[in-house]
Design a protein around this motif. Sequence first.
Motif, PDB file in Angstrom:
ATOM      1  N   TRP A  15       0.841  -1.202   0.000  1.00 49.91           N
ATOM      2  CA  TRP A  15       0.000   0.000   0.000  1.00 49.91           C
ATOM      3  C   TRP A  15       0.869   1.242   0.000  1.00 49.91           C
ATOM      4  O   TRP A  15       0.672   2.158  -0.785  1.00 49.91           O
ATOM      5  CB  TRP A  15      -0.945   0.009   1.190  1.00 49.91           C
ATOM      6  CG  TRP A  15      -1.710   1.288   1.273  1.00 49.91           C
ATOM      7  CD1 TRP A  15      -1.473   2.333   2.111  1.00 49.91           C
ATOM      8  CD2 TRP A  15      -2.798   1.703   0.444  1.00 49.91           C
ATOM      9  NE1 TRP A  15      -2.358   3.349   1.876  1.00 49.91           N
ATOM     10  CE2 TRP A  15      -3.178   2.992   0.849  1.00 49.91           C
ATOM     11  CE3 TRP A  15      -3.478   1.097  -0.608  1.00 49.91           C
ATOM     12  CZ2 TRP A  15      -4.216   3.684   0.256  1.00 49.91           C
ATOM     13  CZ3 TRP A  15      -4.513   1.790  -1.189  1.00 49.91           C
ATOM     14  CH2 TRP A  15      -4.869   3.065  -0.765  1.00 49.91           C
ATOM     15  N   TYR A  18       2.925   1.454  -3.600  1.00 46.09           N
ATOM     16  CA  TYR A  18       2.199   1.794  -4.817  1.00 46.09           C
ATOM     17  C   TYR A  18       1.460   3.099  -4.680  1.00 46.09           C
ATOM     18  O   TYR A  18       1.345   3.867  -5.631  1.00 46.09           O
ATOM     19  CB  TYR A  18       1.314   0.664  -5.343  1.00 46.09           C
ATOM     20  CG  TYR A  18       0.158   0.158  -4.521  1.00 46.09           C
ATOM     21  CD1 TYR A  18       0.161  -1.149  -4.079  1.00 46.09           C
ATOM     22  CD2 TYR A  18      -0.954   0.941  -4.261  1.00 46.09           C
ATOM     23  CE1 TYR A  18      -0.908  -1.669  -3.367  1.00 46.09           C
ATOM     24  CE2 TYR A  18      -2.029   0.439  -3.560  1.00 46.09           C
ATOM     25  CZ  TYR A  18      -1.997  -0.868  -3.114  1.00 46.09           C
ATOM     26  OH  TYR A  18      -3.059  -1.367  -2.427  1.00 46.09           O
ATOM     27  N   HIS A  19       0.974   3.387  -3.497  1.00 50.21           N
ATOM     28  CA  HIS A  19       0.264   4.653  -3.315  1.00 50.21           C
ATOM     29  C   HIS A  19       1.228   5.835  -3.440  1.00 50.21           C
ATOM     30  O   HIS A  19       0.882   6.858  -4.018  1.00 50.21           O
ATOM     31  CB  HIS A  19      -0.436   4.656  -1.957  1.00 50.21           C
ATOM     32  CG  HIS A  19      -1.360   5.804  -1.776  1.00 50.21           C
ATOM     33  ND1 HIS A  19      -2.528   5.931  -2.488  1.00 50.21           N
ATOM     34  CD2 HIS A  19      -1.287   6.897  -0.984  1.00 50.21           C
ATOM     35  CE1 HIS A  19      -3.136   7.047  -2.137  1.00 50.21           C
ATOM     36  NE2 HIS A  19      -2.404   7.645  -1.226  1.00 50.21           N
ATOM     37  N   TYR A  38       0.834  -2.159  -7.673  1.00 49.57           N
ATOM     38  CA  TYR A  38      -0.571  -2.555  -7.646  1.00 49.57           C
ATOM     39  C   TYR A  38      -0.718  -4.015  -8.046  1.00 49.57           C
ATOM     40  O   TYR A  38      -1.495  -4.754  -7.456  1.00 49.57           O
ATOM     41  CB  TYR A  38      -1.409  -1.686  -8.585  1.00 49.57           C
ATOM     42  CG  TYR A  38      -1.805  -0.347  -8.035  1.00 49.57           C
ATOM     43  CD1 TYR A  38      -2.395  -0.219  -6.783  1.00 49.57           C
ATOM     44  CD2 TYR A  38      -1.611   0.805  -8.776  1.00 49.57           C
ATOM     45  CE1 TYR A  38      -2.774   1.013  -6.278  1.00 49.57           C
ATOM     46  CE2 TYR A  38      -1.986   2.051  -8.285  1.00 49.57           C
ATOM     47  CZ  TYR A  38      -2.561   2.142  -7.037  1.00 49.57           C
ATOM     48  OH  TYR A  38      -2.936   3.359  -6.544  1.00 49.57           O
ATOM     49  N   ALA A  49      -6.367  -2.700  -4.503  1.00 50.94           N
ATOM     50  CA  ALA A  49      -5.295  -2.707  -5.502  1.00 50.94           C
ATOM     51  C   ALA A  49      -5.816  -3.236  -6.840  1.00 50.94           C
ATOM     52  O   ALA A  49      -5.444  -2.728  -7.901  1.00 50.94           O
ATOM     53  CB  ALA A  49      -4.119  -3.548  -5.018  1.00 50.94           C
ATOM     54  N   SER A  52      -7.649  -0.386  -8.423  1.00 55.68           N
ATOM     55  CA  SER A  52      -6.731   0.629  -8.951  1.00 55.68           C
ATOM     56  C   SER A  52      -6.050   0.145 -10.220  1.00 55.68           C
ATOM     57  O   SER A  52      -5.850   0.915 -11.163  1.00 55.68           O
ATOM     58  CB  SER A  52      -5.692   1.000  -7.894  1.00 55.68           C
ATOM     59  OG  SER A  52      -6.319   1.641  -6.806  1.00 55.68           O
ATOM     60  N   LEU A  53      -5.685  -1.137 -10.254  1.00 58.81           N
ATOM     61  CA  LEU A  53      -5.071  -1.694 -11.455  1.00 58.81           C
ATOM     62  C   LEU A  53      -6.068  -1.693 -12.610  1.00 58.81           C
ATOM     63  O   LEU A  53      -5.707  -1.396 -13.755  1.00 58.81           O
ATOM     64  CB  LEU A  53      -4.560  -3.103 -11.161  1.00 58.81           C
ATOM     65  CG  LEU A  53      -3.583  -3.698 -12.152  1.00 58.81           C
ATOM     66  CD1 LEU A  53      -2.371  -2.810 -12.366  1.00 58.81           C
ATOM     67  CD2 LEU A  53      -3.153  -5.083 -11.692  1.00 58.81           C
TER      68      LEU A  53
END
Length: 93
Positions: A15, A18-19, A38, A49, A52-53
């Motif tokens: 987290w 990638y964030h 992600y 995730a 988001s991906l």
Amino acid sequence: YSSSYSLFMSVLIYWGDYHMYETGKGVELNDKKAAEWYLKAANQDIAEAQNSLGLMYFEGRGVEQDKIKSQEWYRKSCDNGYQPSCDELSLIK
């Protein structure tokens, strides 16, 4: 450590990484790196995730645009109980 603790720690690391790359907080903004992180988290069934991906594939950010892969990741996220992904699926069908 238990396997659930290890998974929890992995989630925290993923987290954060990638964030950070997606938002540029503390590191240079890098959509490709964000997508890589992600993917690592998404493969661990982390619904946020996966969502988001799915968005990154839909928009072609950090990855080659691919609407089919986008739908696949949204579906996995939805199946894991993440309602925003279910909502996205209903909009892009």
